[in-house]
Design a protein around this motif. Sequence first.
Motif, PDB file in Angstrom:
ATOM      1  N   GLN A 175      35.510  31.964 -28.748  1.00 29.29           N
ATOM      2  CA  GLN A 175      34.576  31.198 -29.550  1.00 29.29           C
ATOM      3  C   GLN A 175      34.373  31.877 -30.892  1.00 29.29           C
ATOM      4  OE1 GLN A 175      31.304  31.200 -26.663  1.00 29.29           O
ATOM      5  NE2 GLN A 175      31.554  28.993 -26.447  1.00 29.29           N
ATOM      6  N   LEU A 176      34.092  31.063 -31.916  1.00 28.04           N
ATOM      7  CA  LEU A 176      33.858  31.612 -33.246  1.00 28.04           C
ATOM      8  C   LEU A 176      32.691  32.594 -33.252  1.00 28.04           C
ATOM      9  CD1 LEU A 176      34.290  28.421 -35.455  1.00 28.04           C
ATOM     10  CD2 LEU A 176      35.776  30.414 -35.429  1.00 28.04           C
ATOM     11  N   GLU A 177      31.694  32.335 -32.395  1.00 25.38           N
ATOM     12  CA  GLU A 177      30.511  33.190 -32.370  1.00 25.38           C
ATOM     13  C   GLU A 177      30.839  34.612 -31.938  1.00 25.38           C
ATOM     14  OE1 GLU A 177      30.844  30.299 -30.934  1.00 25.38           O
ATOM     15  OE2 GLU A 177      29.372  28.950 -31.873  1.00 25.38           O
ATOM     16  N   ASN A 178      31.923  34.785 -31.199  1.00 28.67           N
ATOM     17  CA  ASN A 178      32.294  36.114 -30.709  1.00 28.67           C
ATOM     18  C   ASN A 178      33.191  36.874 -31.683  1.00 28.67           C
ATOM     19  OD1 ASN A 178      30.967  35.397 -28.354  1.00 28.67           O
ATOM     20  ND2 ASN A 178      32.835  34.662 -27.365  1.00 28.67           N
ATOM     21  N   PHE A 179      33.579  36.192 -32.765  1.00 23.37           N
ATOM     22  CA  PHE A 179      34.601  36.774 -33.630  1.00 23.37           C
ATOM     23  C   PHE A 179      34.112  38.038 -34.332  1.00 23.37           C
ATOM     24  CE2 PHE A 179      36.835  37.209 -37.654  1.00 23.37           C
ATOM     25  CZ  PHE A 179      38.146  37.164 -37.240  1.00 23.37           C
ATOM     26  N   ALA A 180      32.914  37.986 -34.930  1.00 22.68           N
ATOM     27  CA  ALA A 180      32.434  39.117 -35.735  1.00 22.68           C
ATOM     28  C   ALA A 180      32.333  40.388 -34.896  1.00 22.68           C
ATOM     29  CB  ALA A 180      31.078  38.777 -36.350  1.00 22.68           C
ATOM     30  N   GLY A 181      31.786  40.272 -33.703  1.00 24.39           N
ATOM     31  CA  GLY A 181      31.654  41.447 -32.849  1.00 24.39           C
ATOM     32  C   GLY A 181      33.002  42.025 -32.460  1.00 24.39           C
ATOM     33  N   THR A 182      33.936  41.150 -32.133  1.00 25.00           N
ATOM     34  CA  THR A 182      35.266  41.613 -31.751  1.00 25.00           C
ATOM     35  C   THR A 182      35.944  42.331 -32.908  1.00 25.00           C
ATOM     36  OG1 THR A 182      35.484  39.753 -30.214  1.00 25.00           O
ATOM     37  CG2 THR A 182      37.503  40.888 -30.859  1.00 25.00           C
ATOM     38  N   MET A 183      35.806  41.786 -34.106  1.00 20.92           N
ATOM     39  CA  MET A 183      36.454  42.384 -35.269  1.00 20.92           C
ATOM     40  C   MET A 183      35.893  43.766 -35.575  1.00 20.92           C
ATOM     41  SD  MET A 183      38.834  40.385 -36.076  1.00 20.92           S
ATOM     42  CE  MET A 183      38.916  40.136 -34.305  1.00 20.92           C
ATOM     43  N   ASN A 184      34.585  43.956 -35.340  1.00 20.04           N
ATOM     44  CA  ASN A 184      33.987  45.270 -35.597  1.00 20.04           C
ATOM     45  C   ASN A 184      34.597  46.346 -34.709  1.00 20.04           C
ATOM     46  OD1 ASN A 184      32.283  44.418 -37.615  1.00 20.04           O
ATOM     47  ND2 ASN A 184      30.606  43.956 -36.234  1.00 20.04           N
ATOM     48  N   PHE A 185      35.052  45.949 -33.530  1.00 23.83           N
ATOM     49  CA  PHE A 185      35.665  46.907 -32.613  1.00 23.83           C
ATOM     50  C   PHE A 185      37.159  47.092 -32.879  1.00 23.83           C
ATOM     51  CE2 PHE A 185      31.859  45.847 -30.158  1.00 23.83           C
ATOM     52  CZ  PHE A 185      31.449  47.114 -29.787  1.00 23.83           C
ATOM     53  N   VAL A 186      37.688  46.358 -33.850  1.00 19.81           N
ATOM     54  CA  VAL A 186      39.110  46.471 -34.188  1.00 19.81           C
ATOM     55  C   VAL A 186      39.295  47.039 -35.592  1.00 19.81           C
ATOM     56  CG1 VAL A 186      41.256  45.198 -34.556  1.00 19.81           C
ATOM     57  CG2 VAL A 186      39.750  44.586 -32.648  1.00 19.81           C
ATOM     58  N   ILE A 187      38.674  46.400 -36.580  1.00 20.34           N
ATOM     59  CA  ILE A 187      38.928  46.757 -37.975  1.00 20.34           C
ATOM     60  C   ILE A 187      38.471  48.168 -38.303  1.00 20.34           C
ATOM     61  CG2 ILE A 187      38.318  46.253 -40.371  1.00 20.34           C
ATOM     62  CD1 ILE A 187      38.239  43.310 -39.654  1.00 20.34           C
ATOM     63  N   PHE A 188      37.201  48.480 -38.018  1.00 19.92           N
ATOM     64  CA  PHE A 188      36.660  49.757 -38.479  1.00 19.92           C
ATOM     65  C   PHE A 188      37.257  50.962 -37.763  1.00 19.92           C
ATOM     66  CE2 PHE A 188      33.352  46.680 -39.735  1.00 19.92           C
ATOM     67  CZ  PHE A 188      33.427  46.880 -41.106  1.00 19.92           C
ATOM     68  N   PRO A 189      37.403  50.948 -36.436  1.00 22.19           N
ATOM     69  CA  PRO A 189      38.093  52.091 -35.811  1.00 22.19           C
ATOM     70  C   PRO A 189      39.532  52.240 -36.300  1.00 22.19           C
ATOM     71  CG  PRO A 189      36.886  50.846 -34.162  1.00 22.19           C
ATOM     72  CD  PRO A 189      36.866  50.028 -35.422  1.00 22.19           C
ATOM     73  N   MET A 190      40.233  51.121 -36.455  1.00 22.08           N
ATOM     74  CA  MET A 190      41.628  51.186 -36.877  1.00 22.08           C
ATOM     75  C   MET A 190      41.733  51.759 -38.287  1.00 22.08           C
ATOM     76  SD  MET A 190      44.521  48.172 -36.847  1.00 22.08           S
ATOM     77  CE  MET A 190      44.990  48.448 -35.150  1.00 22.08           C
ATOM     78  N   TYR A 191      40.787  51.400 -39.158  1.00 17.06           N
ATOM     79  CA  TYR A 191      40.860  51.863 -40.540  1.00 17.06           C
ATOM     80  C   TYR A 191      40.395  53.305 -40.689  1.00 17.06           C
ATOM     81  CZ  TYR A 191      40.387  52.071 -45.576  1.00 17.06           C
ATOM     82  OH  TYR A 191      40.519  52.457 -46.880  1.00 17.06           O
ATOM     83  N   PHE A 192      39.240  53.625 -40.142  1.00 22.25           N
ATOM     84  CA  PHE A 192      38.672  54.956 -40.362  1.00 22.25           C
ATOM     85  C   PHE A 192      39.366  56.038 -39.539  1.00 22.25           C
ATOM     86  CE2 PHE A 192      35.069  52.344 -41.835  1.00 22.25           C
ATOM     87  CZ  PHE A 192      34.931  52.891 -43.099  1.00 22.25           C
ATOM     88  N   MET A 193      39.962  55.664 -38.418  1.00 21.26           N
ATOM     89  CA  MET A 193      40.696  56.644 -37.629  1.00 21.26           C
ATOM     90  C   MET A 193      42.178  56.548 -37.950  1.00 21.26           C
ATOM     91  SD  MET A 193      38.760  56.482 -33.963  1.00 21.26           S
ATOM     92  CE  MET A 193      36.993  56.762 -33.847  1.00 21.26           C
ATOM     93  N   SER A 194      42.475  56.715 -39.225  1.00 18.73           N
ATOM     94  CA  SER A 194      43.848  56.655 -39.716  1.00 18.73           C
ATOM     95  C   SER A 194      43.958  57.587 -40.911  1.00 18.73           C
ATOM     96  CB  SER A 194      44.209  55.220 -40.123  1.00 18.73           C
ATOM     97  OG  SER A 194      43.579  54.870 -41.343  1.00 18.73           O
ATOM     98  N   THR A 195      45.103  57.563 -41.562  1.00 23.14           N
ATOM     99  CA  THR A 195      45.308  58.396 -42.758  1.00 23.14           C
ATOM    100  C   THR A 195      45.019  57.630 -44.038  1.00 23.14           C
ATOM    101  OG1 THR A 195      47.650  57.799 -42.756  1.00 23.14           O
ATOM    102  CG2 THR A 195      47.025  59.837 -41.611  1.00 23.14           C
TER     103      THR A 195
END
Length: 281
Positions: A175-195
């Motif tokens: 559902q669209l309502e679940n999108f923002a929460g899911t993205m927070n668990f993907v985008i920020f860890p992937m970006y900040f825990m990288s080079t």
Amino acid sequence: MAGPAHALQALRAIVWREVAKFSRQTGRLVSALVRPLLWLAVFAAGFRNVFGMAIAEPYDTYIAYDVYIAPGLIGMVLLFNGMQSSLAMVYDREMGLMRLLLTAPLPRWWILFSKLTATAVLSLLQALAFVLIAWAIGTELPLWGPQTPHLLLALVSAALMLGALGLLLSVHVKQLENFAGTMNFVIFPMYFMSTALYPLWKLEESGAAWVYQIARFNPFTHAVEWMRYAMYGKDPGEAPWIVLGTLALCFGLAAWGYDPQRGFGALTKRGGGGPPGGAGG
């Protein structure tokens, strides 16, 4: 089953639809560029003298911090557009557009590949806009020269990998309502825990062992490092294989998930049934 000409026509139509839709969404381009440009103009300027960059591969001399983080910020543009495409896929599924598209007399994987290609094209256009603005504010990158074909390959592969990740996530975000929460668990860890913001040796040197290990195995790290090394005409090592392997894995799982007999069929039952069984292959 449609022939190659029909398949290419479908690919062009899907890509053109997404590009035309994007051209009418000025706010989407602005929002995609504001975030990395703020990092470049504010964060990099503020920490220019704090984060010293020692001479290390792929650099042959000392570099300014804004030059170091520029490949990571290009990766940020690609990452956020890949996730934005995931949102668009969820929206199209909610509105029933994906169910209609998947009834086309084409292999289902080809339709998804066409959507992925459209995502990569939009990602590359946004990355180009970011590079031009970064150049205008004083961050010059070695983009033109004998290394340009290798850099283009790295950019295209990174855009496809992150788009495939977004495609895979769209299978599981119901559902669209679940999108923002899911993205927070993907985008920020992937970006900040990288080079993207700091080299691996600084993580290891600081004693953040678990962050260092996550960054080592983070596919986004290897996408950024491939672009970084390609800019300077250096060998990126295993990075291309990890990026291409992640691309193949994510796309394969997404194609499997969009099969109406598996993941996508379960998702479409909410909306009144899945696509007819005769389409695709």
